[in-house]
Write an enzyme that holds these catalytic residues in place. Structure first.
Site, PDB file in Angstrom:
ATOM      1  N   GLU A  33       0.804  -1.212   0.000  1.00 48.94           N
ATOM      2  CA  GLU A  33       0.000   0.000   0.000  1.00 48.94           C
ATOM      3  C   GLU A  33       0.839   1.265   0.000  1.00 48.94           C
ATOM      4  O   GLU A  33       1.962   1.285   0.495  1.00 48.94           O
ATOM      5  CB  GLU A  33      -0.961  -0.012   1.180  1.00 48.94           C
ATOM      6  CG  GLU A  33      -0.287  -0.338   2.487  1.00 48.94           C
ATOM      7  CD  GLU A  33      -1.268  -0.476   3.644  1.00 48.94           C
ATOM      8  OE1 GLU A  33      -2.280  -1.168   3.477  1.00 48.94           O
ATOM      9  OE2 GLU A  33      -1.013   0.127   4.678  1.00 48.94           O
ATOM     10  N   CYS A  46       3.416   8.335   0.911  1.00 52.63           N
ATOM     11  CA  CYS A  46       4.041   7.423   1.869  1.00 52.63           C
ATOM     12  C   CYS A  46       4.133   6.057   1.202  1.00 52.63           C
ATOM     13  O   CYS A  46       3.114   5.477   0.814  1.00 52.63           O
ATOM     14  CB  CYS A  46       3.157   7.378   3.115  1.00 52.63           C
ATOM     15  SG  CYS A  46       3.705   6.203   4.351  1.00 52.63           S
ATOM     16  N   CYS A  84       6.772  -6.930   7.471  1.00 51.18           N
ATOM     17  CA  CYS A  84       7.905  -6.369   8.194  1.00 51.18           C
ATOM     18  C   CYS A  84       8.390  -7.381   9.215  1.00 51.18           C
ATOM     19  O   CYS A  84       7.603  -8.136   9.773  1.00 51.18           O
ATOM     20  CB  CYS A  84       7.482  -5.076   8.901  1.00 51.18           C
ATOM     21  SG  CYS A  84       8.864  -4.148   9.602  1.00 51.18           S
ATOM     22  N   CYS A 137       7.370  -4.500  15.842  1.00 47.18           N
ATOM     23  CA  CYS A 137       7.010  -3.492  16.849  1.00 47.18           C
ATOM     24  C   CYS A 137       5.590  -3.795  17.328  1.00 47.18           C
ATOM     25  O   CYS A 137       4.704  -4.064  16.521  1.00 47.18           O
ATOM     26  CB  CYS A 137       7.086  -2.092  16.246  1.00 47.18           C
ATOM     27  SG  CYS A 137       8.744  -1.652  15.694  1.00 47.18           S
ATOM     28  N   CYS A 177       2.452  -1.787  16.046  1.00 48.12           N
ATOM     29  CA  CYS A 177       2.320  -1.583  14.595  1.00 48.12           C
ATOM     30  C   CYS A 177       1.617  -2.777  13.959  1.00 48.12           C
ATOM     31  O   CYS A 177       2.025  -3.924  14.136  1.00 48.12           O
ATOM     32  CB  CYS A 177       3.699  -1.387  13.968  1.00 48.12           C
ATOM     33  SG  CYS A 177       3.656  -1.273  12.169  1.00 48.12           S
ATOM     34  N   CYS A 189      -0.610   2.259   9.146  1.00 49.83           N
ATOM     35  CA  CYS A 189       0.226   1.247   8.491  1.00 49.83           C
ATOM     36  C   CYS A 189      -0.432  -0.125   8.438  1.00 49.83           C
ATOM     37  O   CYS A 189      -0.796  -0.676   9.451  1.00 49.83           O
ATOM     38  CB  CYS A 189       1.545   1.087   9.236  1.00 49.83           C
ATOM     39  SG  CYS A 189       2.189   2.609   9.898  1.00 49.83           S
TER      40      CYS A 189
HETATM   41  N1  SAH Z   1       9.895   0.763   9.865  1.00 49.29           N
HETATM   42  C1  SAH Z   1       9.978   2.196   9.763  1.00 49.29           C
HETATM   43  C2  SAH Z   1       8.912   2.824   8.873  1.00 49.29           C
HETATM   44  C3  SAH Z   1       7.497   2.307   8.980  1.00 49.29           C
HETATM   45  S1  SAH Z   1       6.575   2.744  10.430  1.00 49.29           S
HETATM   46  C4  SAH Z   1       9.990   2.807  11.142  1.00 49.29           C
HETATM   47  O1  SAH Z   1       9.851   2.085  12.127  1.00 49.29           O
HETATM   48  O2  SAH Z   1      10.179   4.011  11.254  1.00 49.29           O
HETATM   49  C5  SAH Z   1       6.290   4.476  10.234  1.00 49.29           C
HETATM   50  C6  SAH Z   1       5.936   5.187  11.532  1.00 49.29           C
HETATM   51  O3  SAH Z   1       4.624   4.801  11.978  1.00 49.29           O
HETATM   52  C7  SAH Z   1       6.886   4.857  12.682  1.00 49.29           C
HETATM   53  O4  SAH Z   1       7.282   6.039  13.320  1.00 49.29           O
HETATM   54  C8  SAH Z   1       6.035   4.004  13.614  1.00 49.29           C
HETATM   55  O5  SAH Z   1       6.504   4.141  14.928  1.00 49.29           O
HETATM   56  C9  SAH Z   1       4.649   4.585  13.374  1.00 49.29           C
HETATM   57  N2  SAH Z   1       3.534   3.695  13.719  1.00 49.29           N
HETATM   58  C10 SAH Z   1       3.425   2.371  13.509  1.00 49.29           C
HETATM   59  N3  SAH Z   1       2.249   1.899  13.967  1.00 49.29           N
HETATM   60  C11 SAH Z   1       1.578   2.968  14.475  1.00 49.29           C
HETATM   61  C12 SAH Z   1       0.300   3.125  15.090  1.00 49.29           C
HETATM   62  N4  SAH Z   1      -0.516   2.096  15.271  1.00 49.29           N
HETATM   63  N5  SAH Z   1      -0.061   4.364  15.498  1.00 49.29           N
HETATM   64  C13 SAH Z   1       0.769   5.423  15.301  1.00 49.29           C
HETATM   65  N6  SAH Z   1       1.965   5.330  14.709  1.00 49.29           N
HETATM   66  C14 SAH Z   1       2.393   4.114  14.310  1.00 49.29           C
END
Ligand code: SAH
Length: 351
Positions: A94, A107, A114, A118, A121, A339
């Site tokens: 996406e 974006c 991934c 995390c 996420c 995401c």
């Molecule tokens: N892997 C990379 C890029 C993808 S995540 C990274 O970790 O930076 C992009 C951003 O979205 C990151 O800052 C992550 O912390 C944030 N993110 C992921 N899931 C989220 C959620 N449920 N709510 C808010 N931000 C989120």
């Protein structure tokens, strides 16, 4: 039907030039072909009218020129648009288009799924399928640009590598994609308008610095103690906070450039006054700005979004210590733009 011919997009510019010469075509055709594909949105070799007919036929016999298929497009009430693209092997990725005053930011994803896992996420929960190839990364920019051109809308001004995946876990392909996105022969978007966001892979942050591509760096910090960061971001067990911040300090920055620290605020986990004070101390001496992102919940998520007043309080503590701090609201909530959500929904629909 699976084409026997090789997609011309799989070749980097240098490879294309070398291949054309082997085919008996002049090397400068590489520049013309690249411009037809990335600036004139050509989908056939037949359209490339400044190339001799015989050579066009030769190209069409040797190569295919496929584009990812648009599986789904949604538009949010706040103007955010989401695109789900199908890849040759059936995976879907996406891209999210976010209008903001004078900017139109796309974006993009760097991996299918991934590996970083995390906990807050959704992409991380869904597991990992594979790295994207460089042209699958740049094709997201090309295809959305094509859609905007066909609508007569303004073009993309900024790119963020913040979609699905960890870009630094796929650094080689990401760097090749950045070359296409920034090249004047191809998509022509300045590296100053590209931001790569990482969860903190220290050796790759150093490698990015050495690679000499002038993109902006964003680091998803998300916690102020190793204890909390270990818990919500497994990468921290390999590269703890002090190592990560040291890598940020030695990252080569252009004049007037800053590192962006992203900080997802999770209620009761990392949003206290003590966290804000610790964050201010940790970032001391680093040329940076801070983006606070109130957690965007998804079905089954174990975390909660903090109330607005505690977001404001967190922001003020940092501002009082002279940091530039923006609160980044999750955009496109009504189209599940956080995401991984669109892909998640699309695959749920298939079962
Ligand atoms: N892997 C990379 C890029 C993808 S995540 C990274 O970790 O930076 C992009 C951003 O979205 C990151 O800052 C992550 O912390 C944030 N993110 C992921 N899931 C989220 C959620 N449920 N709510 C808010 N931000 C989120």
């Amino acid at each position: 039907m699976i084409s026997e011919k090789k997609s011309i997009k799989r070749l980097t510019f240098d490879e294309l030039q070398a291949t054309l010469e082997i085919m008996g075509l002049r090397g400068y055709r590489a520049g013309q072909i690249t411009s037809w594909i990335y600036q004139h949105y050509a989908v056939t070799f037949e359209e490339m009218t400044n190339i001799a007919k015989g050579e066009r036929d030769q190209l069409a016999a040797a190569f295919s020129l496929p584009a990812p298929s648009l599986l789904q497009a949604e538009r949010s009430s706040d103007g955010t648009r989401k695109f789900l693209f199908g890849l040759e092997d059936g995976h879907a990725i996406e891209s999210v288009l976010i209008p903001d005053d004078d900017r139109l930011t796309l974006c993009i994803s760097s991996q299918v799924g991934c590996q970083q896992a995390c906990r807050f996420c959704l992409t991380g929960q869904g597991g990992f399928a594979r790295n994207l190839l460089f042209y699958e990364i740049s094709d997201q920019v090309l295809e959305v640009s094509r859609i905007l051109r066909n609508e007569g809308s303004r073009g993309i001004t900024n790119i963020v590598l913040m979609g699905m995946g960890e870009p630094l876990a796929n650094l080689e392909e990401v760097l090749k994609a950045v070359r296409i996105i920034t090249s004047d022969r191809a998509l022509g978007i300045s590296g100053r308008r590209i931001t790569l966001s990482t969860d903190g892979l220290v050796p790759e942050i150093d490698a990015l610095g050495r690679a000499g591509v002038k993109v902006n760096l964003a680091v998803s910090l998300n916690a102020t103690t190793d204890e909390t960061r270990d818990r919500i971001m497994p990468v921290n067990r390999r590269y703890p906070l002090m190592e990560l911040l040291a890598a940020c300090k030695r990252f080569p920055l252009e004049p007037r450039r800053r590192i962006t620290f992203e900080y997802v605020l999770l209620k009761g986990i990392n949003d206290s006054e003590d966290d804000a004070l610790r964050l201010a101390r940790l970032l001391k001496g680093i040329k940076c700005k801070v983006n606070l992102i109130p957690f965007n919940p998804f079905p089954g998520s174990e975390f909660k979004r903090p109330v607005d007043i505690s977001v404001k309080r967190f922001q003020k503590i940092l501002q009082d210590r002279h940091y530039t701090v923006l609160v980044r609201e999750s955009r496109g909530r009504d189209i599940s733009a956080a995401c991984g959500q669109l892909r998640e929904r699309a695959s749920a629909g298939r079962h």
